[in-house]
Design an enzyme around this catalytic site. Structure first.
Site, mmCIF file in Angstrom:
data_model
loop_
_atom_site.group_PDB
_atom_site.id
_atom_site.type_symbol
_atom_site.label_atom_id
_atom_site.label_comp_id
_atom_site.label_asym_id
_atom_site.label_seq_id
_atom_site.Cartn_x
_atom_site.Cartn_y
_atom_site.Cartn_z
ATOM 1 N N THR A 14 74.214 30.207 58.235
ATOM 2 C CA THR A 14 74.274 31.516 57.856
ATOM 3 C C THR A 14 75.954 32.016 58.214
ATOM 4 O OG1 THR A 14 72.025 31.755 58.138
ATOM 5 C CG2 THR A 14 73.603 33.754 57.820
ATOM 6 N N SER A 38 70.744 23.027 57.925
ATOM 7 C CA SER A 38 70.039 24.191 57.171
ATOM 8 C C SER A 38 68.661 23.647 56.761
ATOM 9 C CB SER A 38 71.193 24.572 55.936
ATOM 10 O OG SER A 38 70.544 25.927 55.669
ATOM 11 N N ASN A 41 62.991 24.260 59.322
ATOM 12 C CA ASN A 41 62.211 23.843 60.395
ATOM 13 C C ASN A 41 60.714 24.530 60.271
ATOM 14 O OD1 ASN A 41 63.874 25.949 60.986
ATOM 15 N ND2 ASN A 41 64.549 25.030 63.151
ATOM 16 N N CYS A 42 60.471 25.870 59.785
ATOM 17 C CA CYS A 42 59.727 26.546 59.670
ATOM 18 C C CYS A 42 58.645 25.998 58.645
ATOM 19 C CB CYS A 42 59.895 28.034 59.019
ATOM 20 S SG CYS A 42 61.124 28.782 59.988
ATOM 21 N N ILE A 278 84.098 34.032 72.122
ATOM 22 C CA ILE A 278 82.990 33.039 71.894
ATOM 23 C C ILE A 278 81.621 33.963 71.682
ATOM 24 C CG2 ILE A 278 81.453 31.170 72.735
ATOM 25 C CD1 ILE A 278 83.791 30.334 74.482
ATOM 26 N N ALA A 280 77.493 33.931 70.424
ATOM 27 C CA ALA A 280 76.302 33.133 70.351
ATOM 28 C C ALA A 280 75.194 33.772 69.540
ATOM 29 C CB ALA A 280 75.843 33.057 71.725
ATOM 30 N N ASP A 283 68.056 31.158 68.708
ATOM 31 C CA ASP A 283 67.076 31.165 69.969
ATOM 32 C C ASP A 283 67.842 30.673 71.186
ATOM 33 O OD1 ASP A 283 65.247 30.837 67.731
ATOM 34 O OD2 ASP A 283 64.841 28.510 68.137
ATOM 35 N N TYR A 426 49.878 51.961 44.723
ATOM 36 C CA TYR A 426 48.576 51.812 44.691
ATOM 37 C C TYR A 426 48.110 51.527 43.369
ATOM 38 C CZ TYR A 426 43.749 53.020 43.939
ATOM 39 O OH TYR A 426 42.328 52.908 43.184
ATOM 40 N N LYS A 434 44.340 55.427 49.720
ATOM 41 C CA LYS A 434 44.792 55.664 51.113
ATOM 42 C C LYS A 434 45.075 54.128 51.502
ATOM 43 C CE LYS A 434 41.548 59.316 52.473
ATOM 44 N NZ LYS A 434 40.259 59.064 51.732
HETATM 45 C C1 LIG Z 1 57.937 23.942 63.667
HETATM 46 C C2 LIG Z 1 58.505 25.122 63.541
HETATM 47 C C3 LIG Z 1 58.258 26.069 62.916
HETATM 48 C C4 LIG Z 1 58.667 27.375 62.897
HETATM 49 N N1 LIG Z 1 58.405 28.437 62.099
HETATM 50 C C5 LIG Z 1 58.815 29.408 62.183
HETATM 51 C C6 LIG Z 1 58.341 30.523 61.079
HETATM 52 O O1 LIG Z 1 57.368 30.581 60.144
HETATM 53 N N2 LIG Z 1 58.776 31.821 61.020
HETATM 54 C C7 LIG Z 1 60.011 31.973 61.896
HETATM 55 O O2 LIG Z 1 60.744 33.113 62.022
HETATM 56 N N3 LIG Z 1 60.371 30.986 62.950
HETATM 57 C C8 LIG Z 1 60.086 29.904 62.932
HETATM 58 N N4 LIG Z 1 60.579 28.878 63.593
HETATM 59 C C9 LIG Z 1 61.644 29.249 64.398
HETATM 60 C C10 LIG Z 1 62.939 28.904 63.983
HETATM 61 O O3 LIG Z 1 62.998 27.849 63.128
HETATM 62 C C11 LIG Z 1 64.037 29.158 64.610
HETATM 63 O O4 LIG Z 1 63.851 30.614 65.358
HETATM 64 C C12 LIG Z 1 65.316 29.122 63.968
HETATM 65 O O5 LIG Z 1 65.572 27.697 63.502
HETATM 66 C C13 LIG Z 1 66.413 29.291 65.234
HETATM 67 O O6 LIG Z 1 67.527 28.986 64.561
HETATM 68 P P1 LIG Z 1 68.763 28.612 65.415
HETATM 69 O O7 LIG Z 1 70.066 28.481 64.680
HETATM 70 O O8 LIG Z 1 69.054 29.349 66.573
HETATM 71 O O9 LIG Z 1 68.559 27.209 66.305
HETATM 72 P P2 LIG Z 1 68.193 25.963 65.272
HETATM 73 O O10 LIG Z 1 67.386 26.152 63.923
HETATM 74 O O11 LIG Z 1 67.098 25.156 66.274
HETATM 75 O O12 LIG Z 1 69.443 24.948 64.987
HETATM 76 C C14 LIG Z 1 70.228 24.511 66.238
HETATM 77 C C15 LIG Z 1 70.831 23.442 65.930
HETATM 78 O O13 LIG Z 1 71.873 23.118 66.585
HETATM 79 C C16 LIG Z 1 72.098 21.728 66.967
HETATM 80 N N5 LIG Z 1 72.801 21.638 68.350
HETATM 81 C C17 LIG Z 1 72.175 22.103 69.510
HETATM 82 N N6 LIG Z 1 73.316 21.738 70.514
HETATM 83 C C18 LIG Z 1 74.366 21.394 69.687
HETATM 84 C C19 LIG Z 1 75.684 20.642 70.078
HETATM 85 N N7 LIG Z 1 75.883 20.693 71.401
HETATM 86 N N8 LIG Z 1 76.491 19.980 69.142
HETATM 87 C C20 LIG Z 1 76.028 20.034 67.713
HETATM 88 N N9 LIG Z 1 74.906 20.598 67.344
HETATM 89 C C21 LIG Z 1 74.133 20.931 68.217
HETATM 90 C C22 LIG Z 1 70.743 21.415 66.912
HETATM 91 O O14 LIG Z 1 70.786 19.873 66.705
HETATM 92 C C23 LIG Z 1 69.983 22.243 65.948
HETATM 93 O O15 LIG Z 1 70.186 21.360 64.909
HETATM 94 C C24 LIG Z 1 59.806 27.619 63.762
HETATM 95 C C25 LIG Z 1 60.453 26.649 64.456
HETATM 96 C C26 LIG Z 1 59.445 25.244 64.715
HETATM 97 C C27 LIG Z 1 60.218 24.270 65.184
#
Ligand SMILES: Cc1cc2nc3c(=O)[nH]c(=O)nc-3n(C[C@H](O)[C@H](O)[C@H](O)COP(=O)(O)OP(=O)(O)OC[C@H]3O[C@@H](n4cnc5c(N)ncnc54)[C@H](O)[C@@H]3O)c2cc1C
Length: 562
Positions: A14, A38, A41-42, A278, A280, A283, A426, A434
């Protein structure tokens, strides 16, 4: 401007797209350790369950497509191993070739996510013990399921990923046992709301071992033996460990960026870390809880994406602010949807924040139109001004739109009085005149206005059998089917007025019905005739789920137990 983005999924992808839209001339490089960017994972649980049939459907975009549309230099299989802030460079390892190189930057957006927690249980590294974070993880699980015969799975942890996986494993013909340390599933819901889900899991044949800790894993003839402290030894063909996540903070920590007490990277409201160049997101960061003001991890895709956009704005010179998270979530658990927004009652109590609660069980749409289902709504609000602090909903239908309305209400700082007034769409197939949100507002406002005095399920154990009398107001046909609360007097609501002479003015009455509406009416009748009354919030439906716990805690003292 040279912007490096580390991590290429929800937050990182994003941020890359947003940054490009803001600056056509910037040099943007996105590093992703894995093969995919992209990806959904959900969607992983639904891929395991076969609802999402093709692996390729999980790829929201590909490195080629993103690079083409946004002119981003995308490097997969590329792990950033170090940030050298003094020289404004990062060190990158090409995981395919082993080559290590440096890349300079003006600004960085860190989006490395969080890794599944792996508790230090003996045997945790055995094959067939899995976690679920990415597509290769789901492939490994799918491979076990593809083998001959009916499989059994044991899932450690009962959060939303666990429950989504449970449904999908059952769909694949697996028998599932969940082992959870807490005494409830879905720890971010309050106990009585989680109880509805537990009942549903049992109906679906899922075994839940709650208040139970795994102590060791062993392998025996290709199966996993799981030792527990409270359920003896269990056995399964595979184990899935879903006990939460740990922010990937190593890079940030080693670079000397501030890490918060929860392990998340500390950022300000522009998603800037302790280094102004930087940022961040996702998660990996600690964010402010918009209700309690405390900091913690919110591992959800919506916040990660929004933060990615905000970080890109600020990295590219615009000012954009993240005003804290509500942790709004929804999960499908077989036929139920479970959702919440804002703070739970237990979380508020842990923070010493006073709150009141209301329970309602409205129909998802007009009861006379086919397909209507009851949902359980818990509204949590401030006793001072009625501001909405949190909401939880569990039900079969219409849960998603009500939680979203309540999430908007929370974000807008609305009160329960505002909920009474909301003018929502509604027609019989969709709602009632309601809406359930209005009804939740009415019930909460009645409490604040003093129109109803209520007792909640956890106070039932404090009733004094000498003074307190429960009145079951339900109609006779409802009783044998549902049972009643031990020791209660049975006076169906239509008979209440005529039977008032039977009541004792020295007693305190606790009227209850199925869901709380009839007990509210009875309460109004009783108090206006000079009786002391407290209506049982949520009625028998809420009581049913928590009966076991009430009984354990000494329960309805002096009242006969069934
Ligand atoms: C099975 C599952 C189901 C989920 N279902 C939902 C849902 O239904 N609804 C919801 O809101 N959320 C859900 N989530 C949570 C959601 O997917 C995460 O909150 C979201 O993906 C977080 O986004 P992010 O970009 O922080 O990290 P991520 O999507 O985890 O992406 C981080 C990426 O960074 C890469 N990375 C890490 N360190 C490095 C490095 N040093 N160098 C290069 N690359 C690196 C990793 O390989 C990873 O691909 C789910 C998660 C899982 C695992």
């Amino acid at each position: 401007m040279k912007l490096l983005i580390i991590g290429g999924v929800a937050g990182g992808a994003t941020a890359a797209a947003r940054a490009r839209r803001l600056d056509e001339h910037a040099h943007i490089v996105l590093f992703e350790r894995g093969e995919y960017i992209s990806f959904a994972n959900c969607g992983l649980p639904y891929y395991v369950g076969g609802i999402i049939p093709k692996r390729s459907d999980l790829l929201v975009t590909t490195p080629g497509a993103l690079a083409e549309r946004y002119n981003v230099d995308i490097r997969i299989f590329s792990e950033v191993t170090r940030i050298d802030r003094a020289r404004k460079e990062v060190e990158v390892k090409n995981l395919r070739t082993g080559e290590v190189y440096r890349e300079s930057y003006d600004r960085i957006i860190l989006a490395p996510g969080a890794e599944p927690l792996k508790p230090p249980i003996p045997g945790i590294d055995l094959p067939r013990i899995f976690s679920l974070r990415n597509i290769p993880d789901s492939d490994r699980i799918a491979a076990v399921l593809a083998g001959q015969g009916r499989k059994s799975a044991l899932i450690v942890g009962a959060g939303f990923i666990s429950l989504e996986m449970t449904e999908n494993l059952v769909r694949k013909g697996c028998s599932v046992t969940i082992v959870e340390m807490l005494d409830q599933v879905m720890g971010n819901l309050d106990y009585e709301m989680a109880a509805v889900i537990e009942e549903h899991l049992a109906e679906k044949g899922v075994v839940c071992k709650l208040g139970c800790t795994v102590t060791a894993f062993r392998e025996k003839e290709g199966r996993i033996l799981v030792s527990t402290d409270a359920a003896g030894e269990l056995e399964a063909d595979m184990v899935l460990v879903t006990v939460g996540v740990r922010p990937e903070n190593r890079l940030a920590g080693e670079a000397g960026l501030e890490i918060g007490p929860s392990g998340g990277i500390r950022v300000d409201d522009t998603m800037r870390t302790s280094d102004p160049d930087i940022f961040a997101v996702g998660d990996a960061v600690e964010v402010k809880d918009a209700v309690t003001g405390s900091y913690g991890i919110v591992a959800l895709a919506g916040p990660a994406s929004k933060q990615g956009r905000i970080a890109a704005d600020n990295a590219m010179g615009r000012t954009s602010v993240y005003r804290g998270g509500l942790g709004t979530f929804i999960a499908k658990v077989f036929d139920l949807s479970a959702a919440a927004t804002g703070a739970s009652e237990k979380r508020l109590r842990a923070h010493g924040i006073p709150c009141l609660v209301s329970y309602t069980h409205p129909w998802s749409h007009a009861s006379y139109y086919p397909g209507a289902e009851n949902m359980a709504i818990k509204l949590i609000f401030s006793p001072q001004d009625g501001r909405v602090l949190g909401a939880q909903i569990v039900g079969m239908d219409g849960v998603d739109k009500r939680i979203d309305v309540l999430a908007c209400a929370l974000k807008a700082g609305m009160t329960v009085y505002d909920l009474e007034e909301l003018e929502l769409a509604y027609a019989p197939p969709y709602s009632s005149a309601k809406d359930p949100v209005n009804i939740a507002g009415y019930a909460a406002a009645n409490i604040l206005k003093g129109d109803v005095e209520q007792i909640v399920w956890s106070e039932l154990a404090d009733l004094d059998p000498e003074k307190d009398v429960l009145i079951d107001l339900r109609n006779p046909p409802e009783l044998p089917r549902e049972g009643t609360i031990p020791g209660s007097l049975h006076i169906p609501l239509p008979e209440l007025r005529s039977r008032l002479p039977e009541l004792d003015r020295d007693k305190r009455y606790v009227p209850f019905c199925a869901a709380g509406l009839r007990s509210y009416i009875a309460h109004r009748v009783l108090v206006q005739h000079g009786f002391r009354s407290r209506s049982l919030a949520g009625g028998f439906r809420t009581f049913k789920g928590v009966k076991g716990r009430i009984e354990k805690t000494g329960a309805l003292r002096g009242h006969d137990t069934e």
